[in-house]
Design a protein around this motif. Structure first.
Motif, mmCIF file in Angstrom:
data_model
loop_
_atom_site.group_PDB
_atom_site.id
_atom_site.type_symbol
_atom_site.label_atom_id
_atom_site.label_comp_id
_atom_site.label_asym_id
_atom_site.label_seq_id
_atom_site.Cartn_x
_atom_site.Cartn_y
_atom_site.Cartn_z
ATOM 1 N N THR A 128 7.850 8.767 -0.048
ATOM 2 C CA THR A 128 6.887 7.740 -0.415
ATOM 3 C C THR A 128 7.192 6.504 0.421
ATOM 4 O OG1 THR A 128 6.843 8.633 -2.657
ATOM 5 C CG2 THR A 128 5.909 6.439 -2.333
ATOM 6 N N TRP A 129 6.134 5.919 0.999
ATOM 7 C CA TRP A 129 6.295 4.775 1.900
ATOM 8 C C TRP A 129 5.420 3.642 1.402
ATOM 9 C CZ3 TRP A 129 3.068 3.987 6.799
ATOM 10 C CH2 TRP A 129 3.543 2.898 7.536
ATOM 11 N N LEU A 130 5.966 2.465 1.384
ATOM 12 C CA LEU A 130 5.214 1.279 1.014
ATOM 13 C C LEU A 130 4.891 0.513 2.297
ATOM 14 C CD1 LEU A 130 4.286 0.237 -1.724
ATOM 15 C CD2 LEU A 130 6.214 -1.336 -1.699
ATOM 16 N N LYS A 134 0.860 -1.197 0.000
ATOM 17 C CA LYS A 134 0.000 0.000 0.000
ATOM 18 C C LYS A 134 0.889 1.237 0.000
ATOM 19 C CE LYS A 134 -3.575 2.672 0.679
ATOM 20 N NZ LYS A 134 -4.293 3.133 -0.482
ATOM 21 N N ARG A 135 0.805 2.026 -1.050
ATOM 22 C CA ARG A 135 1.627 3.221 -1.178
ATOM 23 C C ARG A 135 0.990 4.368 -0.398
ATOM 24 N NH1 ARG A 135 4.233 4.803 -6.783
ATOM 25 N NH2 ARG A 135 4.033 2.568 -6.773
ATOM 26 N N ASP A 195 -12.110 13.406 5.541
ATOM 27 C CA ASP A 195 -12.167 13.167 4.095
ATOM 28 C C ASP A 195 -11.492 11.850 3.684
ATOM 29 O OD1 ASP A 195 -13.506 15.569 3.851
ATOM 30 O OD2 ASP A 195 -11.761 16.680 3.093
ATOM 31 N N GLY A 196 -10.929 11.126 4.656
ATOM 32 C CA GLY A 196 -10.296 9.846 4.358
ATOM 33 C C GLY A 196 -8.886 9.945 3.803
ATOM 34 N N ILE A 197 -8.293 11.120 3.890
ATOM 35 C CA ILE A 197 -6.948 11.343 3.359
ATOM 36 C C ILE A 197 -5.881 11.035 4.413
ATOM 37 C CG2 ILE A 197 -5.372 13.137 2.510
ATOM 38 C CD1 ILE A 197 -8.053 14.464 1.387
ATOM 39 N N GLY A 245 -3.090 9.695 -4.322
ATOM 40 C CA GLY A 245 -2.906 8.986 -5.577
ATOM 41 C C GLY A 245 -1.536 9.176 -6.186
ATOM 42 N N SER A 246 -0.811 10.208 -5.726
ATOM 43 C CA SER A 246 0.513 10.492 -6.270
ATOM 44 C C SER A 246 1.268 11.399 -5.306
ATOM 45 C CB SER A 246 0.396 11.200 -7.625
ATOM 46 O OG SER A 246 -0.153 12.504 -7.441
#
Length: 132
Positions: free
Chosen positions: A110-112, A23-24, A56-58, A84-85
């Protein structure tokens, strides 16, 4: 001998094909630019902004970071966005009153998210149990 290398795409593909969540998410490290004073001046609008992103789920998670000796809060924090990016994550961070005012600056990584657990307890009556 040269150090092995792995592209980010290869790391994502490895996670996705090896039973990991893959999950990014985007981690924002936010640091004061001019001490704690300006951070405290912008704390309420910042928290309102964070609450809106949460609703807002962000917002995946957020909170302050302790000093190295765990004795003080020097005004820094960390936020993890569902976006999304990287550009979308940057837009969320840019809209934070802390960053708009210049009280803080930020960096994004960015984290996975691959491993971990998540549990939920739902109490229908009597409220949550007292933890002793």
């Amino acid at each position: 001998m040269t150090e092995p290398r792995m592209t980010w795409r290869d790391a994502v593909d490895y996670s996705a094909t090896h039973g990991l969540l893959a999950k990014r998410l985007y981690v924002v490290f936010s640091a004061p630019t001019n001490g704690l004073g300006p951070v405290l001046e912008n704390l309420e609008p910042h928290l309102q902004h964070q609450a809106k992103l949460e609703k807002d789920g962000i917002m995946f998670a957020a909170g302050p970071l302790a000093s190295a000796d765990e004795q003080n809060w020097e005004g820094s924090g960390m936020f993890i966005y569902r976006a999304g990016s990287r550009d979308e994550a940057r837009a969320f961070a840019d809209s934070d009153p802390m960053h708009i005012s210049g009280a803080r600056t930020y960096t994004i990584k960015t984290w996975l998210l691959n491993e971990g657990t998540f549990s939920v307890q739902l109490f229908f009556s009597g409220g949550a149990p007292t933890i002793s």
